[in-house]
Design a protein around this motif. Structure first.
Motif, PDB file in Angstrom:
ATOM      1  N   THR A 193      -0.303   9.384   0.257  1.00 46.36           N
ATOM      2  CA  THR A 193       0.485   9.244   1.480  1.00 46.36           C
ATOM      3  C   THR A 193       1.979   9.152   1.208  1.00 46.36           C
ATOM      4  O   THR A 193       2.775   9.787   1.889  1.00 46.36           O
ATOM      5  CB  THR A 193       0.017   8.010   2.286  1.00 46.36           C
ATOM      6  N   GLU A 194       2.383   8.365   0.241  1.00 50.09           N
ATOM      7  CA  GLU A 194       3.811   8.154   0.007  1.00 50.09           C
ATOM      8  C   GLU A 194       4.531   9.427  -0.420  1.00 50.09           C
ATOM      9  O   GLU A 194       5.751   9.507  -0.315  1.00 50.09           O
ATOM     10  CB  GLU A 194       4.046   7.039  -1.000  1.00 50.09           C
ATOM     11  N   ASP A 195       3.773  10.416  -0.861  1.00 51.25           N
ATOM     12  CA  ASP A 195       4.373  11.684  -1.291  1.00 51.25           C
ATOM     13  C   ASP A 195       4.139  12.826  -0.303  1.00 51.25           C
ATOM     14  O   ASP A 195       4.538  13.962  -0.583  1.00 51.25           O
ATOM     15  CB  ASP A 195       3.819  12.084  -2.665  1.00 51.25           C
ATOM     16  N   LYS A 196       3.505  12.559   0.821  1.00 56.08           N
ATOM     17  CA  LYS A 196       3.242  13.606   1.814  1.00 56.08           C
ATOM     18  C   LYS A 196       4.559  14.080   2.429  1.00 56.08           C
ATOM     19  O   LYS A 196       5.295  13.277   3.006  1.00 56.08           O
ATOM     20  CB  LYS A 196       2.352  13.086   2.941  1.00 56.08           C
ATOM     21  N   PRO A 197       4.865  15.354   2.339  1.00 56.77           N
ATOM     22  CA  PRO A 197       6.114  15.861   2.914  1.00 56.77           C
ATOM     23  C   PRO A 197       6.219  15.584   4.424  1.00 56.77           C
ATOM     24  O   PRO A 197       7.306  15.301   4.920  1.00 56.77           O
ATOM     25  CB  PRO A 197       6.064  17.362   2.649  1.00 56.77           C
ATOM     26  N   CYS A 231       0.849  -1.197   0.000  1.00 54.88           N
ATOM     27  CA  CYS A 231       0.000   0.000   0.000  1.00 54.88           C
ATOM     28  C   CYS A 231       0.885   1.247   0.000  1.00 54.88           C
ATOM     29  O   CYS A 231       2.108   1.152  -0.008  1.00 54.88           O
ATOM     30  CB  CYS A 231      -0.952  -0.006   1.187  1.00 54.88           C
ATOM     31  N   HIS A 232       0.246   2.391   0.044  1.00 56.98           N
ATOM     32  CA  HIS A 232       0.982   3.653  -0.070  1.00 56.98           C
ATOM     33  C   HIS A 232       1.915   3.901   1.115  1.00 56.98           C
ATOM     34  O   HIS A 232       3.043   4.354   0.934  1.00 56.98           O
ATOM     35  CB  HIS A 232       0.015   4.821  -0.252  1.00 56.98           C
ATOM     36  N   VAL A 233       1.471   3.595   2.313  1.00 53.72           N
ATOM     37  CA  VAL A 233       2.325   3.829   3.478  1.00 53.72           C
ATOM     38  C   VAL A 233       3.503   2.848   3.480  1.00 53.72           C
ATOM     39  O   VAL A 233       4.626   3.206   3.835  1.00 53.72           O
ATOM     40  CB  VAL A 233       1.514   3.820   4.801  1.00 53.72           C
ATOM     41  N   ASP A 290       1.259   1.405   9.072  1.00 48.32           N
ATOM     42  CA  ASP A 290       1.001   2.713   9.666  1.00 48.32           C
ATOM     43  C   ASP A 290       1.215   2.688  11.179  1.00 48.32           C
ATOM     44  O   ASP A 290       1.821   3.589  11.747  1.00 48.32           O
ATOM     45  CB  ASP A 290      -0.390   3.239   9.304  1.00 48.32           C
ATOM     46  N   THR A 291       0.779   1.614  11.824  1.00 46.72           N
ATOM     47  CA  THR A 291       1.001   1.465  13.268  1.00 46.72           C
ATOM     48  C   THR A 291       2.488   1.292  13.549  1.00 46.72           C
ATOM     49  O   THR A 291       3.014   1.833  14.520  1.00 46.72           O
ATOM     50  CB  THR A 291       0.190   0.280  13.814  1.00 46.72           C
ATOM     51  N   THR A 340       9.288   1.840   2.292  1.00 54.60           N
ATOM     52  CA  THR A 340      10.240   1.192   1.379  1.00 54.60           C
ATOM     53  C   THR A 340      11.116   2.226   0.688  1.00 54.60           C
ATOM     54  O   THR A 340      12.328   2.030   0.548  1.00 54.60           O
ATOM     55  CB  THR A 340       9.484   0.336   0.338  1.00 54.60           C
ATOM     56  N   ARG A 341      10.522   3.335   0.268  1.00 60.91           N
ATOM     57  CA  ARG A 341      11.305   4.402  -0.369  1.00 60.91           C
ATOM     58  C   ARG A 341      12.384   4.918   0.573  1.00 60.91           C
ATOM     59  O   ARG A 341      13.524   5.171   0.149  1.00 60.91           O
ATOM     60  CB  ARG A 341      10.391   5.547  -0.795  1.00 60.91           C
ATOM     61  N   THR A 342      12.047   5.066   1.845  1.00 61.54           N
ATOM     62  CA  THR A 342      13.039   5.531   2.819  1.00 61.54           C
ATOM     63  C   THR A 342      14.137   4.489   2.999  1.00 61.54           C
ATOM     64  O   THR A 342      15.325   4.826   3.008  1.00 61.54           O
ATOM     65  CB  THR A 342      12.361   5.839   4.167  1.00 61.54           C
ATOM     66  N   LEU A 343      13.747   3.228   3.127  1.00 64.21           N
ATOM     67  CA  LEU A 343      14.728   2.155   3.307  1.00 64.21           C
ATOM     68  C   LEU A 343      15.664   2.040   2.104  1.00 64.21           C
ATOM     69  O   LEU A 343      16.828   1.667   2.246  1.00 64.21           O
ATOM     70  CB  LEU A 343      14.020   0.818   3.550  1.00 64.21           C
ATOM     71  N   LEU A 344      15.157   2.368   0.919  1.00 64.68           N
ATOM     72  CA  LEU A 344      15.951   2.278  -0.313  1.00 64.68           C
ATOM     73  C   LEU A 344      16.539   3.619  -0.741  1.00 64.68           C
ATOM     74  O   LEU A 344      17.065   3.730  -1.855  1.00 64.68           O
ATOM     75  CB  LEU A 344      15.089   1.726  -1.453  1.00 64.68           C
ATOM     76  N   ALA A 345      16.463   4.619   0.118  1.00 65.33           N
ATOM     77  CA  ALA A 345      16.988   5.957  -0.199  1.00 65.33           C
ATOM     78  C   ALA A 345      16.424   6.473  -1.522  1.00 65.33           C
ATOM     79  O   ALA A 345      17.148   6.991  -2.373  1.00 65.33           O
ATOM     80  CB  ALA A 345      18.517   5.950  -0.199  1.00 65.33           C
ATOM     81  N   ASP A 346      15.126   6.291  -1.700  1.00 63.72           N
ATOM     82  CA  ASP A 346      14.398   6.778  -2.882  1.00 63.72           C
ATOM     83  C   ASP A 346      14.900   6.212  -4.207  1.00 63.72           C
ATOM     84  O   ASP A 346      14.757   6.844  -5.253  1.00 63.72           O
ATOM     85  CB  ASP A 346      14.374   8.308  -2.932  1.00 63.72           C
ATOM     86  N   ARG A 347      15.452   5.024  -4.196  1.00 59.73           N
ATOM     87  CA  ARG A 347      15.826   4.354  -5.450  1.00 59.73           C
ATOM     88  C   ARG A 347      14.568   3.672  -6.000  1.00 59.73           C
ATOM     89  O   ARG A 347      14.338   2.480  -5.807  1.00 59.73           O
ATOM     90  CB  ARG A 347      16.960   3.367  -5.214  1.00 59.73           C
ATOM     91  N   LEU A 348      13.751   4.450  -6.669  1.00 60.30           N
ATOM     92  CA  LEU A 348      12.412   4.023  -7.076  1.00 60.30           C
ATOM     93  C   LEU A 348      12.413   2.909  -8.113  1.00 60.30           C
ATOM     94  O   LEU A 348      11.424   2.195  -8.240  1.00 60.30           O
ATOM     95  CB  LEU A 348      11.628   5.227  -7.604  1.00 60.30           C
ATOM     96  N   THR A 349      13.476   2.745  -8.851  1.00 65.22           N
ATOM     97  CA  THR A 349      13.492   1.714  -9.885  1.00 65.22           C
ATOM     98  C   THR A 349      13.424   0.311  -9.294  1.00 65.22           C
ATOM     99  O   THR A 349      13.167  -0.642 -10.023  1.00 65.22           O
ATOM    100  CB  THR A 349      14.759   1.822 -10.760  1.00 65.22           C
ATOM    101  N   PHE A 350      13.634   0.187  -7.996  1.00 67.20           N
ATOM    102  CA  PHE A 350      13.587  -1.122  -7.348  1.00 67.20           C
ATOM    103  C   PHE A 350      12.241  -1.392  -6.684  1.00 67.20           C
ATOM    104  O   PHE A 350      12.078  -2.391  -6.009  1.00 67.20           O
ATOM    105  CB  PHE A 350      14.688  -1.228  -6.289  1.00 67.20           C
ATOM    106  N   ILE A 351      11.272  -0.487  -6.864  1.00 70.70           N
ATOM    107  CA  ILE A 351       9.991  -0.593  -6.174  1.00 70.70           C
ATOM    108  C   ILE A 351       8.867  -0.787  -7.186  1.00 70.70           C
ATOM    109  O   ILE A 351       8.753  -0.041  -8.156  1.00 70.70           O
ATOM    110  CB  ILE A 351       9.718   0.667  -5.323  1.00 70.70           C
TER     111      ILE A 351
END
Length: 185
Positions: free
Chosen positions: A145-149, A11-13, A110-111, A18-29
């Motif tokens: 959610t995944e793009d919320k600053p 899901c989005h959260v 989320d929890t 995952t984006r944080t864990l991968l340092a925003d390397r989106l090609t792997f997601i």
């Protein structure tokens, strides 16, 4: 950079984490919406015969046991787990596909983020997010959610604080990305 790694959040959260864990390397997601769609990607990767590391991330909910391709994960022993009163998760390895893993957040991502923030000593209000769990969960249901600053800043602060649950997940992700030979076996 490895080319044979794929992370499949439910899901989005989960995708934001995952984006944080991968340092925003989106090609792997490969974000999927729903636990059965994550299972389909894992199953399709297994059928393709590619020697690819695939890591799904799902919430443990009532649907988990009903998804056919996820049953072997659920019936195996976790290769890593954090089962304490905060930040719970298990990492399972597919018994027939050694390069397939499933991160199961319990009860939900989320929890987990809410608890990781508290374990880090972070006040959610400082990030413009609701300080109570029910209100936080409601905000995390938004499609953007995944793009919320606010969430991105919170996840980066959790990353900086390195509470044990986050650090352990980050180590697992680093091992997958490095394709470390000691990978969680």
């Amino acid at each position: 950079m490895p080319e044979n790694v794929l992370f499949v959040p439910e899901c989005h959260v989960d995708t934001a984490l995952t984006r944080t864990l991968l340092a925003d390397r989106l090609t792997f997601i490969n974000h999927q919406h729903g636990i059965s769609k994550v299972a389909n990607v894992l199953r399709d990767q297994a059928k393709s015969g590619k020697a690819r590391f695939v890591v799904g991330m799902v919430d443990k909910d009532k649907k988990f046991a009903d998804v056919h391709y996820l049953r072997p994960f659920a019936n195996s022993r976790p290769v890593a787990a954090r089962l304490g009163p905060d930040c719970r998760y298990c990492i399972y390895q597919h018994p027939a596909h050694a390069s397939h893993y499933l991160i199961v957040m319990e009860p939900a991502c989320d929890t987990w983020i809410f608890e990781a923030a508290h374990a880090s000593g972070l006040a959610l209000a400082d990030f413009g997010l609701p300080p109570t769990l029910p209100a936080f969960i409601e905000v995390m249901k938004d499609e953007d959610t995944e793009d919320k600053p606010q969430l991105i800043r919170l996840l980066r602060a959790i990353q900086q604080a390195q509470p044990p649950a986050y650090r352990e997940l980050a180590e697992f992700v680093a091992d997958v990305m490095d394709q470390n030979s000691r990978l969680w076996q």
